[in-house]
Write an enzyme that holds these catalytic residues in place. Structure first.
Site, PDB file in Angstrom:
ATOM      1  N   GLU A 169      -6.253 -11.637  -4.406  1.00 51.43           N
ATOM      2  CA  GLU A 169      -5.777 -11.117  -3.120  1.00 51.43           C
ATOM      3  C   GLU A 169      -6.839 -11.348  -2.043  1.00 51.43           C
ATOM      4  O   GLU A 169      -7.105 -10.480  -1.211  1.00 51.43           O
ATOM      5  CB  GLU A 169      -5.460  -9.630  -3.232  1.00 51.43           C
ATOM      6  CG  GLU A 169      -6.617  -8.780  -3.739  1.00 51.43           C
ATOM      7  CD  GLU A 169      -6.277  -7.302  -3.813  1.00 51.43           C
ATOM      8  OE1 GLU A 169      -6.986  -6.528  -3.160  1.00 51.43           O
ATOM      9  OE2 GLU A 169      -5.318  -6.938  -4.513  1.00 51.43           O
ATOM     10  N   ASP A 207      -9.359  -0.299  -9.877  1.00 53.17           N
ATOM     11  CA  ASP A 207     -10.092  -0.806  -8.718  1.00 53.17           C
ATOM     12  C   ASP A 207     -11.278   0.105  -8.434  1.00 53.17           C
ATOM     13  O   ASP A 207     -12.401  -0.156  -8.851  1.00 53.17           O
ATOM     14  CB  ASP A 207      -9.167  -0.924  -7.509  1.00 53.17           C
ATOM     15  CG  ASP A 207      -9.882  -1.490  -6.287  1.00 53.17           C
ATOM     16  OD1 ASP A 207     -11.020  -1.968  -6.424  1.00 53.17           O
ATOM     17  OD2 ASP A 207      -9.309  -1.449  -5.183  1.00 53.17           O
ATOM     18  N   ASP A 253      -0.451  -0.610  -4.557  1.00 54.90           N
ATOM     19  CA  ASP A 253      -1.800  -0.045  -4.600  1.00 54.90           C
ATOM     20  C   ASP A 253      -1.742   1.365  -4.027  1.00 54.90           C
ATOM     21  O   ASP A 253      -1.428   1.553  -2.851  1.00 54.90           O
ATOM     22  CB  ASP A 253      -2.759  -0.914  -3.784  1.00 54.90           C
ATOM     23  CG  ASP A 253      -4.198  -0.452  -3.886  1.00 54.90           C
ATOM     24  OD1 ASP A 253      -4.474   0.529  -4.599  1.00 54.90           O
ATOM     25  OD2 ASP A 253      -5.068  -1.083  -3.245  1.00 54.90           O
ATOM     26  N   GLU A 295      -1.867  -0.364  -8.942  1.00 53.43           N
ATOM     27  CA  GLU A 295      -3.326  -0.340  -8.784  1.00 53.43           C
ATOM     28  C   GLU A 295      -3.826   1.064  -8.461  1.00 53.43           C
ATOM     29  O   GLU A 295      -3.309   1.721  -7.561  1.00 53.43           O
ATOM     30  CB  GLU A 295      -3.732  -1.312  -7.672  1.00 53.43           C
ATOM     31  CG  GLU A 295      -5.229  -1.404  -7.444  1.00 53.43           C
ATOM     32  CD  GLU A 295      -5.596  -2.482  -6.444  1.00 53.43           C
ATOM     33  OE1 GLU A 295      -6.779  -2.560  -6.058  1.00 53.43           O
ATOM     34  OE2 GLU A 295      -4.701  -3.257  -6.036  1.00 53.43           O
ATOM     35  N   LYS A 345       0.836  -1.195   0.000  1.00 57.49           N
ATOM     36  CA  LYS A 345       0.000   0.000   0.000  1.00 57.49           C
ATOM     37  C   LYS A 345       0.876   1.252   0.000  1.00 57.49           C
ATOM     38  O   LYS A 345       1.777   1.398   0.835  1.00 57.49           O
ATOM     39  CB  LYS A 345      -0.910   0.004   1.234  1.00 57.49           C
ATOM     40  CG  LYS A 345      -1.972  -1.085   1.232  1.00 57.49           C
ATOM     41  CD  LYS A 345      -3.065  -0.790   0.221  1.00 57.49           C
ATOM     42  CE  LYS A 345      -4.222  -1.768   0.355  1.00 57.49           C
ATOM     43  NZ  LYS A 345      -5.310  -1.454  -0.593  1.00 57.49           N
TER      44      LYS A 345
END
EC number: 5.5.1.7
Length: 370
Positions: free
Chosen positions: A323, A245, A194, A220, A165
């Site tokens: 995931e 996403d 992400d 992402e 992240k």
């Protein structure tokens, strides 16, 4: 087989560790557990959102209200096996609220599959695979801790794909964090990131090439969900794969992204699409456009994760795996059965319906006080 009752329960389940994202830090997950009764059988489903309404437009509270006051009264007395009619009725009566619809849709699929003594995967077409490679999310915010976690997962043969992240720190700090992780795992694992909409287009255009140079295989949602143009330009400009996403929030958004070839991959999520059938439609749109499907998660409990596994197991291709880590992020499970991760893959549960049954004692324990 007529629908006799639809019940909803909000549960709050703590996470094992905080998950730091660009928009919030998650310490617990709230779900609405749905039970649909018909013909002496009960089908179960789940709705939720990562971190509540911060991530999307729904929360456990809104999901419960929509089901209790609008969807349940509409469906009681209807044919429990007619999934198409149920979806059409829900869509006509309620705009949006896709997680609420998904919770009921999953429960109806579970109910019908149990009645036919089939798994949901077999009900919707049959499996292409019995297990799926599964990525683990590194989101402690601490580089040393994330590296230790990754190496432990590799050693235990649980995960050799890691999602990191980004967006809570400066891009330069994020890049150093990534470089350290990539160096530590070496050729034993792959790394994707992400950003959770944390960058604007200019920032993304500067830092995505540097992430690619560092060894990242996929980025992402680097920019805000509505900026399809930026996604398209970033996809055209970079060799690293771009994954949608938050931008993927409806069938129409899937069509627009595919039409413009704005991304390289779609992160599928049942709660984002309103259930199983629409998720399969999004996967078909992606396939037709040459866009990869990816098995996303809303940090679902075992209920929602089992549902997603049944759907993802039917898809022709999942090059980036999935995931579906929700059950292992949570401190406890809500079902009698565990799901299994072995040799870097999560395995499809066996049995009719979802292949998992509620642990009613656990559900009562985590039920939110009225």
């Amino acid at each position: 087989m007529k629908i006799e009752a639809i019940s909803t329960t909000i549960v709050d389940v703590p996470t094992r560790r905080p998950l730091q994202m660009s928009f919030t830090t998650v310490h617990k997950q709230s779900y609405v557990i749905v039970q649909v009764t018909a013909g002496g059988l009960v089908g179960i489903g789940e709705g939720g959102s990562v971190g509540g309404p911060t991530w999307g437009s729904e929360s456990a509270e809104t999901i419960k209200v929509i089901i209790d006051n609008y969807l349940a009264p509409l469906l009681i007395g209807k044919d429990a096996s007619n999934l198409s009619e149920a979806r059409a009725l829900m869509d006509r009566a309620v705009t949006g609220n896709l997680s609420a619809k998904a919770a009921i849709d999953i429960a109806l699929h579970d109910l019908k599959a149990r009645a036919l003594n089939l798994s949901i995967a077999d009900l919707i077409g049959g499996t292409m695979r019995k297990s799926i490679p599964i990525a683990w999310t590194l989101a402690s915010g601490d580089t040393a801790r994330d590296i230790d976690s990754a190496l432990e997962m590799i050693e235990a043969r649980r995960h050799n794909r890691f999602k990191v992240k980004l967006g809570a720190r400066t891009p330069a700090q994020d890049l150093e964090h990534i470089r350290s992780i990539v160096k530590a795992v070496g050729d034993k694992a792959s790394v994707r990131v992400d950003v959770n909409q944390g960058w604007d287009e200019q920032t993304a255009s500067i830092w995505i090439p540097r992430l690619e140079e560092a060894g990242v295989e996929l980025v992402e949602q680097p920019v805000p969900r509505a900026n399809f143009g930026a996604l398209r330009r970033l996809t055209e400009q970079n060799g690293v794969a771009i994954l949608a996403d938050e931008s993927l929030s409806s069938l129409s958004s899937a069509f627009e992204l595919a039409r413009d070839r704005a991304v390289d991959a779609f992160s599928l999520k049942l709660c984002n699409m309103g259930g199983i059938a629409n998720t399969l439609k999004v996967a078909a749109i992606a396939e037709a456009a040459g866009i990869s499907s990816y098995g996303g998660t809303m940090l679902d409990s075992t209920v929602g994760t089992a549902a997603a596994l049944h759907v993802y197991a039917t898809l022709p291709s999942l090059p980036y795996g999935c995931e579906l880590i929700g059950p292992w992020v949570l401190s406890d499970r809500l079902t009698q059965q565990d799901l299994e991760i072995k040799d870097f893959e999560v395995h499809l549960p066996v049995g009719s319906g979802l292949g998992v049954d509620l642990d009613h004692d656990k559900v009562r324990h985590y039920t939110r006080a009225a």
